[in-house]
Design a protein around this motif. Sequence first.
Motif, PDB file in Angstrom:
ATOM      1  N   GLU A  73      94.952 -35.979  52.812  1.00  0.00           N
ATOM      2  CA  GLU A  73      94.317 -35.278  51.929  1.00  0.00           C
ATOM      3  C   GLU A  73      94.579 -33.840  51.876  1.00  0.00           C
ATOM      4  N   ASN A 125      90.563 -27.661  48.112  1.00  0.00           N
ATOM      5  CA  ASN A 125      90.602 -26.935  49.314  1.00  0.00           C
ATOM      6  C   ASN A 125      90.214 -27.931  50.745  1.00  0.00           C
ATOM      7  N   PRO A 126      91.674 -28.538  51.260  1.00  0.00           N
ATOM      8  CA  PRO A 126      91.561 -29.473  52.058  1.00  0.00           C
ATOM      9  C   PRO A 126      90.849 -29.206  53.579  1.00  0.00           C
ATOM     10  N   LYS A 127      90.187 -29.932  53.891  1.00  0.00           N
ATOM     11  CA  LYS A 127      89.492 -29.729  55.250  1.00  0.00           C
ATOM     12  C   LYS A 127      90.568 -29.949  56.586  1.00  0.00           C
ATOM     13  N   TYR A 164      87.724 -43.915  47.488  1.00  0.00           N
ATOM     14  CA  TYR A 164      87.108 -42.419  46.865  1.00  0.00           C
ATOM     15  C   TYR A 164      87.654 -42.484  45.627  1.00  0.00           C
ATOM     16  N   ASN A 172      89.694 -25.952  61.421  1.00  0.00           N
ATOM     17  CA  ASN A 172      90.383 -25.997  60.015  1.00  0.00           C
ATOM     18  C   ASN A 172      91.546 -25.029  59.957  1.00  0.00           C
ATOM     19  N   GLU A 190      86.734 -30.706  44.802  1.00  0.00           N
ATOM     20  CA  GLU A 190      86.768 -29.684  45.682  1.00  0.00           C
ATOM     21  C   GLU A 190      87.607 -30.099  47.160  1.00  0.00           C
ATOM     22  N   ARG A 191      87.232 -31.247  47.411  1.00  0.00           N
ATOM     23  CA  ARG A 191      87.832 -31.761  48.765  1.00  0.00           C
ATOM     24  C   ARG A 191      89.324 -31.862  48.753  1.00  0.00           C
ATOM     25  N   TRP A 192      89.840 -31.935  47.565  1.00  0.00           N
ATOM     26  CA  TRP A 192      91.493 -31.861  47.457  1.00  0.00           C
ATOM     27  C   TRP A 192      91.987 -30.660  47.166  1.00  0.00           C
TER      28      TRP A 192
END
Length: 210
Positions: free
Chosen positions: A162, A127-129, A109, A140, A123-125
């Motif tokens: 993550e 606001n971690p899923k 990635y 979640n 964003e994915r880091w």
Amino acid sequence: MEMTHDKEASSSSSPNNDHEDIRLDLSIAPPSRRQSSRSSDQDDEILNDIIIVAPFEWATTQHATIHSRDYLLSKGINKITGEVQCKKCEHRCNLEFDFQTKFMEIGAYIWAHKVSMCERAPERWRNPKLQICPNCNQPNSLKPIIPSDKTLINWLFLLLGEMLGCCTLEQLKYFCYKNNIHRTGAKDRLLYLTYLALCKQLDPTGPFNR
């Protein structure tokens, strides 16, 4: 004391050596002068930074530092675990990540998106899923338990999941400080730098330089 004695002895036997002795004396700064710019608190902090008890088998005895991938694999460390808690029902349990699989995913990635990130966490880091709770099935919801004692933070577990975005700004500043990373700026920048630094600890030859 020995230097002074030698100086006196040499002076009595050969007066011509006085200038050489003076030069030797001046080449060594007094301890008080060399240490005047550093407070005793700073000295204590440096001593404390030398070594800690490794909180996990994948962590080193240095603050906020993990072993390299080669070391972990040589020790047969393939699974990384950490404790999480449901945000809804407060159920606690352990999560386990396959080290090789998750690290390869994160590395790929970064390789693909590093330029477009512009040194800011995506964003994915930010606001971690999070994973679903096995107790109440709330999606979640499984948030990592991050201890208040920063020396006990499970950095590798947070990286592979993550979930570094669950850290506070102060915790990210702590990581950056211990790894000689400039720690001013917004949280998304420090988060990005933390991801890269941890990946570089695992693989110094990977695409993780700034």
